[in-house]
Design a protein around this motif. Structure first.
Motif, short mmCIF file in Angstrom:
data_model
loop_
_atom_site.label_atom_id
_atom_site.label_comp_id
_atom_site.label_asym_id
_atom_site.label_seq_id
_atom_site.Cartn_x
_atom_site.Cartn_y
_atom_site.Cartn_z
N ASP A 85 -5.51 8.22 -2.34
CA ASP A 85 -5.97 9.61 -2.36
C ASP A 85 -5.08 10.48 -1.48
O ASP A 85 -4.68 11.59 -1.88
CB ASP A 85 -7.43 9.67 -1.89
N LYS A 86 -4.79 10.00 -0.27
CA LYS A 86 -3.92 10.75 0.64
C LYS A 86 -2.52 10.91 0.04
O LYS A 86 -1.90 11.98 0.11
CB LYS A 86 -3.83 10.01 1.97
N ALA A 87 -2.02 9.85 -0.60
CA ALA A 87 -0.69 9.89 -1.21
C ALA A 87 -0.64 10.95 -2.31
O ALA A 87 0.31 11.74 -2.38
CB ALA A 87 -0.33 8.52 -1.77
N PHE A 88 -1.66 10.98 -3.17
CA PHE A 88 -1.65 11.94 -4.27
C PHE A 88 -1.92 13.36 -3.79
O PHE A 88 -1.45 14.32 -4.41
CB PHE A 88 -2.66 11.53 -5.34
N GLU A 89 -2.65 13.49 -2.71
CA GLU A 89 -2.89 14.83 -2.16
C GLU A 89 -1.58 15.50 -1.76
O GLU A 89 -1.31 16.64 -2.13
CB GLU A 89 -3.83 14.75 -0.94
N ILE A 90 -0.76 14.78 -0.99
CA ILE A 90 0.49 15.40 -0.54
C ILE A 90 1.51 15.46 -1.68
O ILE A 90 2.26 16.42 -1.80
CB ILE A 90 1.08 14.66 0.68
N THR A 136 0.86 -1.19 0.00
CA THR A 136 0.00 0.00 0.00
C THR A 136 0.89 1.23 0.00
O THR A 136 2.07 1.14 0.35
CB THR A 136 -0.91 -0.02 1.25
N PRO A 137 0.40 2.38 -0.42
CA PRO A 137 1.22 3.59 -0.32
C PRO A 137 1.69 3.81 1.12
O PRO A 137 0.95 3.58 2.08
CB PRO A 137 0.26 4.70 -0.77
N LEU A 138 2.94 4.25 1.25
CA LEU A 138 3.55 4.49 2.57
C LEU A 138 4.08 5.92 2.62
O LEU A 138 4.81 6.35 1.74
CB LEU A 138 4.71 3.51 2.80
N LEU A 139 3.69 6.63 3.66
CA LEU A 139 4.08 8.03 3.84
C LEU A 139 4.76 8.19 5.20
O LEU A 139 4.28 7.63 6.20
CB LEU A 139 2.85 8.93 3.76
N ASP A 170 -10.75 -2.72 -3.84
CA ASP A 170 -11.25 -1.41 -3.43
C ASP A 170 -10.09 -0.43 -3.41
O ASP A 170 -9.32 -0.35 -2.44
CB ASP A 170 -11.89 -1.49 -2.03
N ILE A 171 -9.94 0.30 -4.51
CA ILE A 171 -8.88 1.31 -4.63
C ILE A 171 -9.51 2.69 -4.50
O ILE A 171 -10.32 3.10 -5.34
CB ILE A 171 -8.14 1.18 -5.98
N LEU A 172 -9.18 3.39 -3.43
CA LEU A 172 -9.69 4.74 -3.23
C LEU A 172 -8.79 5.73 -3.97
O LEU A 172 -7.63 5.91 -3.61
CB LEU A 172 -9.73 5.09 -1.74
N ALA A 173 -9.35 6.34 -4.99
CA ALA A 173 -8.56 7.24 -5.84
C ALA A 173 -9.01 8.68 -5.60
O ALA A 173 -9.25 9.09 -4.47
CB ALA A 173 -8.71 6.83 -7.29
N HIS A 174 -9.12 9.44 -6.66
CA HIS A 174 -9.39 10.88 -6.58
C HIS A 174 -10.66 11.17 -5.76
O HIS A 174 -11.70 10.56 -5.95
CB HIS A 174 -9.55 11.43 -8.01
#
Length: 845
Positions: free
Chosen positions: A98-103, A76-79, A610-614
């Motif tokens: 979504d959180k990953a692309f926001e930042i 999963t994306p890791l921040l 279930d991929i949460l995108a934009h």
């Protein structure tokens, strides 16, 4: 598809037994890989093998595509976060896409507004498929307006690309893999084909088996497994190839001057002097025409007596070595023989790599061993898409697709017209220094860095300085897209889990100029998504007013603010880059056809995950055939300029080579009997005609020392046969020469292959291979630790002697795949060759 009628999989496995490893296991195994699936599309080298796992031939790395440990995949994306917020010193924490692309988008927007287009930077490579690479290039150039791109393949791809531009007037490769079967002699120049390109090497073995008159010549700096199968082995000193090539050119002219068709030569060639270190503009190097007399004179010093001691390896006996050189010369002097040449990093990593490439091309041209079956000139690269993704698509700092350049207004405008964006959008500032991004990192000009399909923290020479700058600078935001937790990912602020080649629909193009379409075979692992999807999704978070309103590149250079032109295109300032670049009016007609409706395509149709995108909405697919749209748009760049691509619907059913014109593949470029462009230009029933128009097609005249006339001559339909000033050989008496090698079991930095249970059980660390003599001189036994040092930096490895790499005295060989090493800590450039070595003790740490 790579299929062979006489060499079956079991025969190749038997061959593998001749390639011992330091552990008892063989390099190839008859065991079936874990998680077997029907098809493999391998991107581990430029041969680009693909096909059915049970029927087609792959090397051990290719079979390992489905032997990868899923436990090591990024899920999963890791921040990096602390107290629920991004913190550069925080721990890597799972977040939604979504959180990953926001930042990520926030950092990209703020950086671009504050620091200009050079504030954002991209590390990429030939690991990406053709469509993904094109989309990423379009996003950076047209969207973010940045040329701040570092392609890690430029070390090996750039020299041959520049050389071909100078010689032929265009770039690419000349010939194809099947030329091995049509050749009388195939020569490997400094490439250990048995380990680096084993499936291609199997073609040579097949030709040997079927044709008793065929000869395979291996020119190398040490004995290796390729040597065991060569008809003729020529062992030379490192960095001595230039002496050898000039001797062969001199010998050919001396013996064949009276046989040459001088009318043809005057019509289709010129003789020229090249200064490969002096760029006059972009990929055009300082050069001028010289007379044949001057050309011949420049080669006079390179007699057999002069070169023999300068190139002979220590283990070669002088008398027999002289006989070998004479024999090699005789082969090129024989007009009836077809000779194919293969070379790779052994040539392309040297400091004078451009010189060596132009001399290799020149030797083939003057001896008439080119542009026909059996006479290939192939510069091989490390990844299957390097040729297309790096050079032809223009994923270099200063290039644009299809032999176009950032600097030229007419080239930028052609791109802008195809992309339907305002004139002036593309950034005109870029130079041919491929280290521009590294310099921008070091000088704090780049504050946002996206690493896609690459592991530069391990592969880029002497990146230690830049790593320190990245780690210690709180303002730099680093994103890495990868399958596994690579060295680069571990040091990043945001990590994006990436779909592997079999988890996405993609197109590959190998060094054979062969395009291959691969449908998606399975859903991506956990929350992984393809590089193409990541580009498209990120573009949804960035608006035109965030990036197209810039009015300067830096403090001294202006950039056109194109916001005022939006009304011409019916664009709005708050339109997203996604809407303009990837979801415009032209995309609407690209729907999945009946044939593909039942195929997996996560980008187009979504999948069961279930991929949460934009906007935190579930992703159900873009609902149009994005891959088809991007391929067709990309094809517009190549149409009519010698790089024409086959139609997408045809490519879905069959592999094709480019150029592809009027339903026909062009196998032999510049040959009017096979090449449409050459036929169109030919008026005199030419044997060949060179229609490229790049790299100095108007040229001055001079002697070997200098230009004597500034009057320019147009070189229409002619190639150049070059001579060069001789490069000095690097020598350090008390140091050891370091060969940066590859091994059969692993790829480059080992980012993927280290995660294969099978491969890691065979060879689980990098070793320092040494000669038996040097092991004894340093009182070393196999597996003793040694300390290698240079520039006050050092690495520690286990030393071994293994006949697999039978080295000369004071030579070392190391592959950079192991988790126990990063060669870039001690290597300042890929041609940086000498290191100090001593037995490791607690005292010398």
């Amino acid at each position: 598809m790579l299929k062979y009628s006489t060499m079956k999989r079991r025969d190749f496995i038997k061959l593998s037994a001749a390639i011992p490893t330091f552990t008892p296991s063989l390099a190839f195994s008859t065991e079936k890989p874990i998680n077997e699936t029907p098809k493999i599309n391998c991107n581990f080298c430029s041969v680009g093998c693909h096909g059915d796992l049970k029927k087609d031939l792959f090397c051990i790395k290719g079979y390992s595509n489905f032997d990868l440990d899923s436990k090591q995949r990024i899920k999963t994306p890791l921040l990096r976060m602390k107290d629920g917020k991004f913190d550069k010193n925080g721990k890597l924490t799972p977040v939604t896409w979504d959180k990953a692309f926001e930042i990520m988008s926030f950092k990209a927007r703020v950086t671009t507004q504050k620091f200009g287009p050079n504030g954002v930077g991209l590390f990429t490579s030939g690991n990406l498929g053709v469509v993904e690479s094109y989309a990423l290039n379009k996003f950076f150039r047209a969207g973010l307006r940045s040329n701040n791109i570092y392609n890690t393949n430029h070390y090996t791809a750039y020299p041959s690309m520049v050389a071909s531009v100078q010689v032929f007037g265009n770039d690419g490769v000349y010939g194809n893999f099947e030329d091995i079967f049509k050749s009388d002699i195939t020569i490997s120049w400094g490439s250990n084909l048995a380990e680096t390109y084993p499936v291609l090497f199997s073609k040579i073995l097949q030709k040997q088996s079927n044709d008793p008159h065929f000869k395979f010549i291996n020119i190398s700096t040490f004995k290796n497994k390729t040597s065991d199968f060569a008809t003729l082995n020529i062992l030379i000193q490192p960095n001595s190839d230039e002496y050898l090539l000039k001797y062969l050119l001199k010998s050919f002219l001396e013996k064949n001057e009276h046989k040459l068709d001088w009318n043809l030569i005057k019509r289709r060639f010129i003789f020229a002097k090249l200064h490969s270190t002096n760029h006059t503009k972009l990929d055009e190097l300082e050069q001028w025409e010289i007379s044949y007399k001057e050309y011949k004179k420049s080669l006079e010093p390179y007699t057999l007596e002069y070169i023999v001691d300068k190139i002979k390896a220590q283990s070669e006996e002088k008398e027999s070595f002289i006989k070998k050189l004479k024999l090699l010369s005789d082969y090129f002097n024989n007009f009836d023989l077809n000779i194919s040449s293969l070379w790779s990093a052994g040539i392309n990593k040297q400091k004078n790599a451009i010189n060596l490439n132009v001399l290799l091309y020149s030797l083939h041209l003057i001896s008439n061993k080119h542009s026909r079956p059996g006479c290939a000139m192939l510069s091989l690269t490390g990844q299957s898409n390097t040729l297309m993704s790096t050079t032809i698509l223009g994923n270099l700092t200063h290039r644009l697709p299809a032999n176009m350049y950032v600097k030229y207004k007419e080239h930028r405008e052609k791109c802008e017209n195809i992309w339907n964006i305002p004139n002036g959008t593309l950034n005109p500032e870029a130079n041919s220094d491929q280290n521009q991004l590294l310099e921008n990192i070091q000088t704090n000009k780049t504050k946002f860095l996206w690493i896609v399909g690459s592991n530069p923290y391990k592969s880029t020479p002497y990146l230690k300085v830049h790593i320190n700058n990245l780690n210690n600078n709180q303002d730099i935001f680093v994103v890495t897209s990868d399958y596994f937790l690579s060295e680069s990912a571990k040091l990043s602020d945001l990590i994006l889990p990436t779909a592997m080649p079999f988890e996405k629909e993609t197109i590959h193009c190998n060094n054979d100029r062969k395009l291959h379409f691969t449908p998606q075979q399975k859903e991506p692992f956990e929350k992984s998504m393809s590089e193409l999807w990541q580009v498209l999704e990120l573009s949804r978070y960035i608006e035109l007013q965030d990036v197209w309103n810039l009015n300067k590149i830096d403090e001294n250079t202006l950039l056109v603010n194109v916001i005022g032109q939006l009304n011409i295109f019916n664009y709005e300032p708050n339109d997203s880059l996604y809407r303009i670049l990837f979801n415009n009016k032209r995309t609407k007609r690209y729907k999945l056809n009946n044939k593909n409706k039942n195929h997996l395509n996560t980008e187009v149709k979504g999948d069961s995950r279930d991929i949460l995108a934009h906007n935190s909405l579930l992703f159900f697919g873009y609902r149009y055939y994005i891959q088809n749209y991007l391929y067709d748009e990309m094809s517009k760049f190549f149409m009519g300029v010698g790089y024409d691509l086959p139609p997408f619907d045809k490519l879905q059913n069959q592999d094709y080579s480019w150029p592809y014109i009027y339903n026909k593949e062009i196998k032999y470029r510049f040959n009017p009997h096979n090449d449409f462009y050459a036929k169109k230009a030919s008026q005199l029933n030419d044997q060949y005609i060179f229609y490229g128009n790049m790299g100095g097609k108007t040229i001055s005249f001079g002697n070997f020392q200098k230009i004597t006339s500034e009057d320019k001559e147009e070189l229409k339909f002619r190639a150049k046969i070059f001579t060069t000033p001789h490069s000095s050989k690097e020598k350090q008496k008390n140091s050891f020469y370091l060969h940066q090698i590859k091994v059969l079991e692993h790829v480059n930095t080992g980012t993927i292959t280290n995660n294969s249970k099978h491969l890691s059980s065979i060879l689980n660390q990098s070793y320092c291979y040494m000669s038996k003599h040097d092991m004894k001189a340093l009182s070393l036994k196999n597996n003793d630790l040694v300390l290698l040092s240079k520039h006050k930096n050092s690495v520690v490895l286990r030393a071994i002697y293994d006949k697999r790499f039978d080295l000369e005295k004071k030579h070392l060989a190391i592959a950079n795949y192991g988790n126990n090493i990063s060669l870039n800590h001690i290597v300042t450039s890929l041609s940086d060759s000498y290191v100090e070595i001593q037995k490791w003790t607690q005292k010398n740490v």
